[in-house]
Design an enzyme around this catalytic site. Sequence first.
Site, PDB file in Angstrom:
ATOM      1  N   GLN A   1      -7.742  -5.302  -0.069  1.00 57.51           N
ATOM      2  CA  GLN A   1      -7.750  -5.352   1.399  1.00 57.51           C
ATOM      3  C   GLN A   1      -7.692  -6.804   1.875  1.00 57.51           C
ATOM      4  OE1 GLN A   1     -11.207  -3.049   2.444  1.00 57.51           O
ATOM      5  NE2 GLN A   1     -10.207  -1.110   1.947  1.00 57.51           N
TER       6      GLN A   1
ATOM      7  N   GLY B   1     -12.179   0.870   6.136  1.00 56.88           N
ATOM      8  CA  GLY B   1     -12.131  -0.556   5.827  1.00 56.88           C
ATOM      9  C   GLY B   1     -10.696  -1.054   5.711  1.00 56.88           C
TER      10      GLY B   1
ATOM     11  N   ASP C   1     -12.728   3.077  -6.915  1.00 60.01           N
ATOM     12  CA  ASP C   1     -13.085   4.237  -6.087  1.00 60.01           C
ATOM     13  C   ASP C   1     -13.414   5.469  -6.945  1.00 60.01           C
ATOM     14  OD1 ASP C   1     -12.686   2.703  -3.847  1.00 60.01           O
ATOM     15  OD2 ASP C   1     -10.658   3.420  -3.480  1.00 60.01           O
TER      16      ASP C   1
ATOM     17  N   ARG D   1      -0.463   1.485   4.427  1.00 58.87           N
ATOM     18  CA  ARG D   1       0.493   0.372   4.364  1.00 58.87           C
ATOM     19  C   ARG D   1       1.840   0.762   4.951  1.00 58.87           C
ATOM     20  NH1 ARG D   1      -3.484  -0.363   0.967  1.00 58.87           N
ATOM     21  NH2 ARG D   1      -3.975  -2.401   0.059  1.00 58.87           N
TER      22      ARG D   1
ATOM     23  N   ARG E   1     -20.144  -3.349   6.980  1.00 54.68           N
ATOM     24  CA  ARG E   1     -19.400  -3.847   5.808  1.00 54.68           C
ATOM     25  C   ARG E   1     -18.931  -5.287   6.001  1.00 54.68           C
ATOM     26  NH1 ARG E   1     -15.364   0.651   3.813  1.00 54.68           N
ATOM     27  NH2 ARG E   1     -15.282  -0.778   2.046  1.00 54.68           N
TER      28      ARG E   1
ATOM     29  N   ARG F   1     -22.782   2.579  -3.020  1.00 56.43           N
ATOM     30  CA  ARG F   1     -22.485   3.672  -3.964  1.00 56.43           C
ATOM     31  C   ARG F   1     -23.277   3.555  -5.261  1.00 56.43           C
ATOM     32  NH1 ARG F   1     -15.971   4.212  -2.665  1.00 56.43           N
ATOM     33  NH2 ARG F   1     -16.258   5.523  -0.818  1.00 56.43           N
TER      34      ARG F   1
ATOM     35  N   LYS G   1      -3.878   7.356  -0.050  1.00 59.22           N
ATOM     36  CA  LYS G   1      -4.464   6.776   1.166  1.00 59.22           C
ATOM     37  C   LYS G   1      -3.995   5.333   1.354  1.00 59.22           C
ATOM     38  CE  LYS G   1      -9.146   6.286   1.404  1.00 59.22           C
ATOM     39  NZ  LYS G   1      -9.466   4.887   1.773  1.00 59.22           N
ATOM     40  N   SER G   2      -4.079   4.536   0.298  1.00 60.57           N
ATOM     41  CA  SER G   2      -3.700   3.121   0.421  1.00 60.57           C
ATOM     42  C   SER G   2      -2.233   2.974   0.806  1.00 60.57           C
ATOM     43  CB  SER G   2      -3.927   2.404  -0.915  1.00 60.57           C
ATOM     44  OG  SER G   2      -5.293   2.387  -1.221  1.00 60.57           O
TER      45      SER G   2
ATOM     46  N   LYS H   1     -19.185  -0.552  -0.240  1.00 58.36           N
ATOM     47  CA  LYS H   1     -18.170   0.447   0.138  1.00 58.36           C
ATOM     48  C   LYS H   1     -18.720   1.264   1.320  1.00 58.36           C
ATOM     49  CE  LYS H   1     -15.119  -0.722  -2.909  1.00 58.36           C
ATOM     50  NZ  LYS H   1     -13.871  -1.343  -2.465  1.00 58.36           N
TER      51      LYS H   1
HETATM   52  C1  S3P Z   1      -8.180  -0.289  -0.775  1.00 61.42           C
HETATM   53  C2  S3P Z   1      -8.722  -1.227  -1.588  1.00 61.42           C
HETATM   54  C3  S3P Z   1     -10.003  -1.058  -2.281  1.00 61.42           C
HETATM   55  C4  S3P Z   1     -10.512   0.364  -2.246  1.00 61.42           C
HETATM   56  C5  S3P Z   1     -10.308   1.022  -0.920  1.00 61.42           C
HETATM   57  C6  S3P Z   1      -8.842   0.999  -0.506  1.00 61.42           C
HETATM   58  C7  S3P Z   1      -6.875  -0.567  -0.144  1.00 61.42           C
HETATM   59  O1  S3P Z   1     -10.948  -1.932  -1.714  1.00 61.42           O
HETATM   60  O2  S3P Z   1     -11.856   0.427  -2.627  1.00 61.42           O
HETATM   61  O3  S3P Z   1     -10.740   2.358  -0.957  1.00 61.42           O
HETATM   62  O4  S3P Z   1      -6.216   0.364   0.342  1.00 61.42           O
HETATM   63  O5  S3P Z   1      -6.477  -1.742  -0.147  1.00 61.42           O
HETATM   64  P1  S3P Z   1     -10.907  -3.499  -1.988  1.00 61.42           P
HETATM   65  O6  S3P Z   1     -10.156  -4.170  -0.929  1.00 61.42           O
HETATM   66  O7  S3P Z   1     -12.319  -3.923  -1.995  1.00 61.42           O
HETATM   67  O8  S3P Z   1     -10.185  -3.691  -3.265  1.00 61.42           O
END
Ligand code: S3P
Length: 443
Positions: free
Chosen positions: A170, A94, A315, A26, A122, A346, A21-22, A342
């Site tokens: 993030q 997020g 996560d 990007r 959030r 959680r 996902k991350s 989150k």
């Molecule tokens: C993510 C960073 C994490 C993670 C989120 C995805 C990202 O959060 O919990 O699910 O893709 O950069 P943080 O920014 O709080 O590290």
Amino acid sequence: MILEVKPSRGLKGRVRVPGDKSISHRAALLGAMGQGVTRIEGFLESEDCLATLHCLSLLGTPIKRLGPGSYEIHGQGWDGFQEPNDVLNCGNSGTTMRLLMGVLAGQPIFSVLTGDASLRTRPMGRVIEPLRSMGAKIFGRAGDTRAPLVILGSGNLEGKTHLLPVASAQVKSALLLAGLRAKGITVVTEPGPSRNHTEVMLQQMGVPVRVDGLTIAVEGGTLPRGGQVIVPGDISSAAYLMVAAAVLPDSDITIENVGINSTRAGIIKVLQSMGADLQIEPLPGGGEPKANIRIRTSHLRATEIGGSIVPTLIDELPVLAVAAAFAQGTTLVRDAAELRVKECDRIAAVTQELGRLGVDIEERADGWVIQGGGSLTGGRVSGRGDHRIVMALTVLGLGMKSPVEIKDAEAISISFPEFVTTLKELGAEIEERAANPQDRQAI
Ligand code: S3P
């Protein structure tokens, strides 16, 4: 949607999990803000990542779907994005909202960002404040701390040095992306190692990034250059299958092509420390490191999780709490207060929902104390509309003596739409059904 989870055993087979996902977010964002065409393979077609594509197309980015998970993103370069003629809805994501804030802060356009009820609660001040110090004009609800957000982009950002109070990929990424369009150097120092996919991808796309321990610096003036991004499988999705195979009797599964970037792979270390029968077979190829992961039924022991490993498995903590419920002894999870902000709180959700199913779990401000090996008998729980809570509860349900019903389970489509199908392929017994009025009152 309701998930009916039956006691299961004997998970067997080789499967793949969908793209990370991350990395998918990007690849789309960097491709769109960069120059030339970016071809993405293995893009995660889940609600979160599709929200990113939707926002980018409202910003005027041509996006072509070539096939499942295969996309072409046309970079908008220095001329930048078009002013969107509608609100940018980031849904539940997020990552979409925070990274877009960094991208849009330096674009001379007006935009409004919002999201679903969860995302609108959030914390966004953690991004707004440092971006403002670079000259960005960003406003938000609740004293500039919550979405909806208004961004009056500016072509005059200035690089600054930021000391982050929490390890957040993030926040770090938003500042680095803003830094690409700022005058001078943008420096970010984190208190711990959060995932580094932005830094890795920027370098692959020709942007010089200096990394010195927990400090990362970029200089404004170079945009990412298009190319090919191959997204590995998401270790955060693989985590549910790994824990399921470790705790269910007579299981032996292999998950292929999983991303094992060390800033994400904390779950492997923790499961190994719990005595999991785990084999990692690294795969060749450039880009993000990946491996096939084989895991078999294991006698898990309790462990302690805290300190700098936490951001590398943040996560995965809900499903690690489930692993702890099946382990011998008392597991302590600490330094994880970030879990409270989150998709839902959680820490509270895991305590209450695992507790409802008989797990001996005590809530702490920054984690849990979990007594493993109790009597787990089934029942009804709520997934709280949070994908990771639903999937963790599913794994717990598979290991129970009687069935578990999980309501508000549709959230799995946020990150792992094929979750139920994949588990069934491995031999788990799960059914999906629509909720009816009695279900709504039941929990
Ligand atoms: C993510 C960073 C994490 C993670 C989120 C995805 C990202 O959060 O919990 O699910 O893709 O950069 P943080 O920014 O709080 O590290």
